[in-house]
Write an enzyme that holds these catalytic residues in place. Structure first.
Site, PDB file in Angstrom:
ATOM      1  N   GLU A 283     124.470  22.029 -69.253  1.00 19.64           N
ATOM      2  CA  GLU A 283     123.307  21.212 -69.612  1.00 19.64           C
ATOM      3  C   GLU A 283     122.060  22.068 -69.812  1.00 19.64           C
ATOM      4  OE1 GLU A 283     123.253  18.158 -70.506  1.00 19.64           O
ATOM      5  OE2 GLU A 283     125.368  17.833 -70.103  1.00 19.64           O
TER       6      GLU A 283
ATOM      7  N   CYS B  67     130.027   3.986 -88.653  1.00 22.98           N
ATOM      8  CA  CYS B  67     129.398   3.921 -87.335  1.00 22.98           C
ATOM      9  C   CYS B  67     129.723   2.597 -86.635  1.00 22.98           C
ATOM     10  CB  CYS B  67     127.881   4.067 -87.472  1.00 22.98           C
ATOM     11  SG  CYS B  67     127.024   4.001 -85.882  1.00 22.98           S
TER      12      CYS B  67
ATOM     13  N   CYS C  54     125.653   9.635 -86.324  1.00 22.48           N
ATOM     14  CA  CYS C  54     124.248   9.291 -86.527  1.00 22.48           C
ATOM     15  C   CYS C  54     123.423  10.576 -86.612  1.00 22.48           C
ATOM     16  CB  CYS C  54     123.761   8.406 -85.382  1.00 22.48           C
ATOM     17  SG  CYS C  54     122.173   7.592 -85.654  1.00 22.48           S
TER      18      CYS C  54
ATOM     19  N   CYS D 254     122.597  -2.505 -86.358  1.00 21.54           N
ATOM     20  CA  CYS D 254     121.591  -1.418 -86.377  1.00 21.54           C
ATOM     21  C   CYS D 254     120.405  -1.872 -87.225  1.00 21.54           C
ATOM     22  CB  CYS D 254     122.203  -0.141 -86.949  1.00 21.54           C
ATOM     23  SG  CYS D 254     121.028   1.219 -87.115  1.00 21.54           S
TER      24      CYS D 254
ATOM     25  N   CYS E 167     126.792   6.030 -91.768  1.00 22.04           N
ATOM     26  CA  CYS E 167     126.628   4.643 -91.302  1.00 22.04           C
ATOM     27  C   CYS E 167     127.848   3.747 -91.550  1.00 22.04           C
ATOM     28  CB  CYS E 167     125.376   4.038 -91.914  1.00 22.04           C
ATOM     29  SG  CYS E 167     123.865   4.928 -91.475  1.00 22.04           S
TER      30      CYS E 167
END
Length: 351
Positions: free
Chosen positions: A41, A206, A196, A212, A203
């Site tokens: 991370e 998606c 995305c 959305c 899209c």
DNA sequence: AACTCGTGGGG
DNA sequence: TCCCCAAGAGT
């Protein structure tokens, strides 16, 4: 008029995407070792996955546990970060490892509030560690999640703006499920990275496109809002290359500021040496994200006045930089800024 | 709140 | 080539 996703339908779709298409075989996945998850991370902050992978592998090989990291020297740690950028991450990582050893008896803390007290760990990174390593229902908000949420809910404005960031966190908290949080968090990042994307998002494929708001109002390009651009200043410096008996003189940069904690060539604003003592090498420009550094490397001849070099190399008399001579082999044991490393390699190849 | 902090990928 | 910006945090 499209209705927005309810949080439960949204998270169900996202978790479904994880099982079908999520990334599950990155080097820091398939483990619940908080040390490895933490390290990944930190390395991944503002840094792409493909860039991080080789650094992560080398780092874990040299420092397999938090105890190994805590006991390592500063130079060892910085050497493993050399080239990755944002070097305060490495210094904070090292500090945090020592805090975990001394204050937490070597056991990584589990609750997000405690995790966030460690240096270099903010709200999002704490949420990621708590969910991935300990299965806690904590939200994350990295660049991927910001983009997915901003588009899904048509949240306007640049995420660097405080109000916009607050709205995004609000939506992130609302939508993060209490169950399967790790799968949800991972899938949100996968969606942002794979579907995305910031340019040319996919899209039609998606799982969130049905509700959305940006997609269904044909305004994907408006989200997230763009950062206001500013002029990039330029700085000019001389770098002094002083080689004696197969060794090069380097200075350790102070902990704060650019390239903090790394060893670099002595840097001066003006040259005060006579022309016969120096050789001007090819100048170059090193581009940072926030300014250009114009570098004129100066190769000092063997009879150049060393005392003068030393004097010029210390901008502050109060805080003289640490200096030392390094052989070629020793350069592999310390942290060097990328342009310094490249310059020295080129120089040694030519000679 | 605005600024600092690296380097490299991709359009 | 130039520009944006990446699994953000600290000050």
């Amino acid at each position: 008029m499209t209705t927005p996703w309810s949080p439960t339908d949204f998270s169900a779709k996202v978790i479904e995407y994880y099982h079908a298409h999520g990334r599950k075989h990155l080097p820091w996945q398939g483990t619940q070792d908080p040390y490895k998850i933490w390290l990944s991370e930190i390395m991944l902050q503002q840094t792409q996955v493909t860039t991080v992978i080789p650094y992560f592998e080398r780092f874990i090989e040299s420092f397999p546990t938090v105890t190994d990291l805590a006991q390592a020297t500063d130079d060892q740690v910085m050497q493993h970060w050399s080239g990755l950028g944002y070097y305060s991450r490495a210094r904070n990582l090292h500090k945090a490892a020592q805090i975990i050893e001394t204050e937490f008896s070597g056991v990584f803390p589990q609750d997000p509030e405690t995790i966030e007290t460690l240096p270099g760990i903010g709200r999002s990174t704490a949420g990621a560690i708590a969910s991935f390593a300990f299965g806690q229902p904590t939200a994350i908000l990295d660049g991927n999640v910001k983009r997915v949420l901003a588009r899904s809910y048509a949240i306007e404005g640049w995420p660097g703006n405080g109000k916009v960031l607050k709205a995004l966190w609000q939506r992130a908290e609302t939508n993060t499920p209490q169950q399967e949080t790790a799968a949800y968090n991972q899938a949100m990042m996968d969606l942002g990275a794979i579907v995305c994307t910031r340019s040319k998002p996919d899209c039609p494929d998606c799982p969130l496109s049905k509700h959305c708001l940006a997609y269904n109002s044909n305004s994907i390009e408006q989200y997230p809002g763009k950062k206001p651009k500013k002029a990039r200043p330029s700085k000019s410096v001389y770098w002094l290359i002083n080689i004696r008996q197969e060794k090069v003189l380097l200075h350790k940069r102070p902990p704060s500021g650019i390239w903090g904690g790394l060893w670099a060539l002595p840097e001066v604003q003006q040259k005060e040496m006579s022309p016969d003592q120096i050789q001007q090498l090819d100048p170059f420009v090193h581009k940072f994200s926030h300014y250009d550094l114009q570098v004129q490397p100066l190769l000092l001849s063997s009879n150049a006045d060393k005392a003068l070099v030393e004097k010029n190399s210390h901008p502050s008399i109060m805080e003289p930089a640490q200096a030392d001579w390094f052989s070629l082999n020793q350069l592999n044991e310390i942290g060097l800024p990328t342009p310094v490393s490249k310059l020295l390699v080129k120089l040694l190849e030519d000679s």
